[in-house]
Design an enzyme around this catalytic site. Structure first.
Site, PDB file in Angstrom:
ATOM      1  N   HIS A 143       0.660  -1.274   0.175  1.00  0.00           N
ATOM      2  CA  HIS A 143       0.032  -0.137  -0.002  1.00  0.00           C
ATOM      3  C   HIS A 143       0.790   1.222   0.023  1.00  0.00           C
ATOM      4  CE1 HIS A 143      -4.339   1.690   1.392  1.00  0.00           C
ATOM      5  NE2 HIS A 143      -3.610   2.418   0.400  1.00  0.00           N
TER       6      HIS A 143
ATOM      7  N   TYR B   4     -14.799   6.388   8.132  1.00  0.00           N
ATOM      8  CA  TYR B   4     -13.750   6.381   7.293  1.00  0.00           C
ATOM      9  C   TYR B   4     -13.944   6.157   6.044  1.00  0.00           C
ATOM     10  CZ  TYR B   4      -8.901   6.970   5.565  1.00  0.00           C
ATOM     11  OH  TYR B   4      -7.705   7.339   4.754  1.00  0.00           O
TER      12      TYR B   4
ATOM     13  N   THR C 117      -4.639  10.622  -0.778  1.00  0.00           N
ATOM     14  CA  THR C 117      -6.177  10.440  -0.296  1.00  0.00           C
ATOM     15  C   THR C 117      -6.364  11.495   0.883  1.00  0.00           C
ATOM     16  OG1 THR C 117      -5.108   8.921   1.401  1.00  0.00           O
ATOM     17  CG2 THR C 117      -5.820   8.134  -0.845  1.00  0.00           C
TER      18      THR C 117
END
Length: 773
Positions: free
Chosen positions: A473, A589, A602
């Protein structure tokens, strides 16, 4: 040993008569062709850098400017207003050293002036385009109603944008992420916290917020603005380091995410053939990426493509305090794992890319290899699945020299990692739903030792031909890898294809050397550490509860007819599901992107709002409340996309306070809040690659991730075409309050004033009734 000799370009033997030199012409030819390919890539990269560097102009426009200036001078006009004459004066100084005739001096002066003018025009156009791309008013206008301001803006963007942009052409024109005012961020935070707090808790938090805003906040903001002036993005480097690279827990489940194969179709049941097409399609994407032939993603305005740079040839290196990301310019092979053994598979031969059929043959050679793994080799990758500190220590102690270092370097420098699984996966058999859940868990963590979780991504190919993806990630977010995977899946099935027998198409060169088995010398102490890391990873994997929920014959088509945002619709449905399951609301979230800005990644959308809570609490179904909640969610999403989010700003302020040694009760409390409902939408970006009308069975299932909180849920969803939504829901078995299937089965058949009338919360009829009140 034949293949080993082929890999050596020359050998020599010292004898009493002298040196006996033996050249391998085949090996030298391979060296030459490999070098030729490398130089071609360098030339392509240089050419693309030039084209991108002068965008939105083009290199040929320089010649146009030069000719225009010379033509104007021919008419005895001076477009430079005396600057050309000044340049001529300076060139006259060189006349004693160099031979300059007057005509030559005039031409050189005109060319120099033209070049300066050309660069000035490029700078001006880029600056204008940057200012234009900073306008986001178009995003907040009502759908279908475009203001005159936005129409003029769109026309100006077209004028200042060049033609045929490369992937990175817009990078220099993208605006920097703005730093919101502390007052605005605090106000938005208090608004988001209100439905989750009692009156006394909210009053206390308001006091802390006001104290922070009037004192320490302004000081921290000054440092943050200073960083924003200096850096391309004031968030991204800190986010990458402190959220990802400094995490000391396992990457598996906690950070890595996965992508699935087609839901209903497996193009071939032959494992080696599926691997052949998949790997070849990955190479085709990488070639397009290197040549910058991939079109920039345009959302009315271009999105940042910086994350694409590290998709391939990248690995994460463990450290005791922090990890690091290492990227290599090129790699001509992949590392392959099969039945506990590691292999190096070269993907280029004689200066060309291997065909799918050749890769299939090489994969089959690996599968036919019956040699057993050496002690410690089979479960070696468990080190990448466990905690980071033990892995960093083991890497330093056992893999820093000798044969272990060479083999580890081979894995880390590979283009990507490939895992050939002996299991069969997919939505199949007598229990398709249960098998789909097991398929998701397999992609997320496998057996905890058959994925190299540090690599940028691992391609997993199963025994029955199914495949999938596990991605790291820190280097890129899910939409980036989803873009790759969409291309790979559709190229595999619609462009490369298979023979009637299920094999890859193409011919095979007879001179292909076989894949190379990597060798290891793993001592007993290292094997013990591998087992300890495996135990940690196995406990984490066993605790994951996963459910994949495909919703068919209902999707954004029906939702849009009701003039509701599909994303807002799903978010409110998730809020309703959580409230019915737990009897309370949770800090939620939702990942939004900030790629409208340079190096943006993000931002958080806090989708549990006072408006959504009012709708869910209402005793009667109220269409007005539902629309108000949906509109509020849309507004928050747009604010997050345009730099008006809450959490990244507070995160950076918190880091500045730590650097300064200051304590803020407000920031400390905000940053310690638990996200019990973590959600993310995976966008379907390359719709043109799919044909949902003629080939509806070729439907991607999307992907998912593990739960963020021990007592919470992770929910990923993808909206496909007009009539399908897929959800991936994760939680932990160890929490008695969570179960991944509660979205599916928790509600009774009885109606609650028409809000939900079936046992499934997210059911097409339920959702239709939810909005058609």
């Amino acid at each position: 040993m034949a293949e080993a000799h082929q890999a050596v370009a020359f050998q020599f033997t010292i004898t009493p008569e002298g040196i006996d030199l033996q050249l391998s012409h085949q090996a030298l030819r391979q060296v030459y062709l490999s070098g030729l390919r490398s130089w071609k890539k360098r030339v392509t990269r240089l050419k693309n850098n030039v084209i991108t560097g002068v965008y939105p102009a083009s290199p040929s426009s320089w010649l146009f400017v030069v000719i225009a200036i010379l033509a104007t001078m021919y008419t005895r006009s001076d477009p430079s207003m005396g600057l050309i004459a000044k340049i001529q004066e300076h060139l006259a100084i060189l006349q004693n050293r160099c031979y300059f005739v007057i005509q030559c001096r005039t031409v050189v002066s005109a060319v120099l002036f033209s070049t300066l003018l050309w660069f000035s025009l490029i700078f001006t156009m880029r600056l204008c385009l940057k200012q234009l791309l900073s306008y986001h008013g178009w995003m907040f206008e009502q759908h279908g109603k475009v203001s005159n301001t936005t129409k003029i803006w769109a026309a100006m963007v077209r004028i200042f944008s060049g033609r045929q942009p490369l992937l990175y052409s817009y990078q220099g024109s993208l605006p920097n992420l703005p730093v919101p005012a502390v007052k605005d961020t605090v106000k938005r935070y208090l608004e988001s916290a209100r439905p989750l707090m009692s009156d006394s808790e909210y009053e206390r938090m308001t006091t802390l917020a006001k104290e922070f805003e009037s004192s320490l906040g302004n000081r921290l903001q000054w440092y943050l603005k200073l960083k924003a002036m200096w850096a391309s993005n004031y968030v991204s480097d800190w986010w990458e380091e402190y959220v990802y690279l400094r995490g000391r827990g396992p990457l598996m489940v906690n950070s890595n995410y996965y992508g699935m194969d087609f839901l209903y179709v497996t193009p071939t049941p032959i494992q080696a053939a599926r691997a052949g097409n998949t790997l070849h399609a990955c190479l085709l994407y990488r070639r397009k990426l290197n040549r910058e032939e991939i079109k920039p993603v345009i959302l009315n305005v271009p999105l940042c493509a910086a994350q694409c740079e590290r998709i391939f040839n990248t690995t994460r290196i463990p450290g005791e305090e922090t990890d690091s990301l290492i990227h290599w310019q090129d790699s001509e092979y992949v590392a392959v794992f099969h039945r506990g053994r590691y292999f190096r598979l070269w993907l280029y031969h004689a200066g060309r890319m291997l065909s799918p059929r050749e890769i299939e043959q090489q994969i089959q050679r690996i599968m036919d290899d019956s040699s057993p793994p050496v002690p410690g080799e089979a479960k070696l990758a468990a080190l990448t699945a466990g905690d980071r500190i033990p892995w960093a220590q083991a890497r330093k102690e056992f893999f820093s020299s000798g044969v272990n270092k060479r083999s580890l370097d081979c894995i880390e420098k590979a283009a990507f990692f490939v895992a050939l699984d002996d299991d069969e996966q997919g939505m199949r058999g007598d229990d398709p739903a249960g098998n789909l859940d097991r398929y998701a868990k397999s992609l997320l963590h496998g057996k905890c030792y058959d994925r190299w979780f540090d690599k940028s991504f691992t391609v997993v190919v199963y025994k029955n031909g199914k495949n999938g993806l596990n991605a790291e990630h820190s280097l890129a977010d899910a939409p980036i890898m989803a873009h790759v995977w969409e291309y790979v899946m559709t190229t595999d099935s619609f462009q490369l294809g298979y023979t009637e027998e299920g094999h890859c198409k193409g011919d095979v060169a007879s001179s292909l050397p076989p894949p190379t088995r990597l060798t290891w010398d793993i001592p007993a102490e290292c094997q013990e550490r591998i087992e300890r890391s495996l135990a940690v990873a196995q406990a984490l994997a066993d605790d994951v509860d996963f459910h994949v929920l495909p919703i068919q014959e209902f999707g954004k088509g029906a939702i849009k007819k009701c003039k509701i945002s599909p994303d807002a619709f799903i978010q409110i449905a998730l809020q309703l599901a959580y409230y019915r399951n737990r009897g309370t609301f949770s800090l939620t979230y939702e990942a939004s992107m900030t790629r409208l800005f340079r190096e943006g990644r993000t931002e958080t959308v806090r989708s549990c709002t006072s408006e959504s809570c009012a709708f869910i609490r209402s005793k009667e179904v109220c269409r007005r409340l539902f629309r108000t909640a949906a509109e509020k969610h849309q507004h928050l999403y747009k604010m997050a996309m345009t730099g008006g989010g809450i959490d990244r700003h507070l995160f950076c302020l918190y880091l500045v306070s730590k650097y300064l040694g200051e304590e803020s009760p407000f920031l400390k409390e905000v940053l310690s809040e638990t996200w019990r409902l973590s959600t993310s939408q995976t966008p379907l970006q390359q719709v043109e690659l799919f044909d949902f009308i003629n080939h509806p069975e070729y439907t991607t299932c999307g992907g998912g991730f593990g739960p963020v909180a021990d007592d919470g849920y992770g929910v990923s969803y993808i909206i496909i075409g007009e009539n399908m939504i897929n959800l991936h829901i994760s939680c932990k078995h160890s929490c008695p309050q969570t179960v991944s299937t509660f979205f599916h089965y928790q509600f009774p058949e009885t109606s609650e004033k028409g809000k939900i009338e079936t046992s499934k919360l997210i059911d097409k009829m339920s959702l239709l009734k939810l909005v058609r009140i």
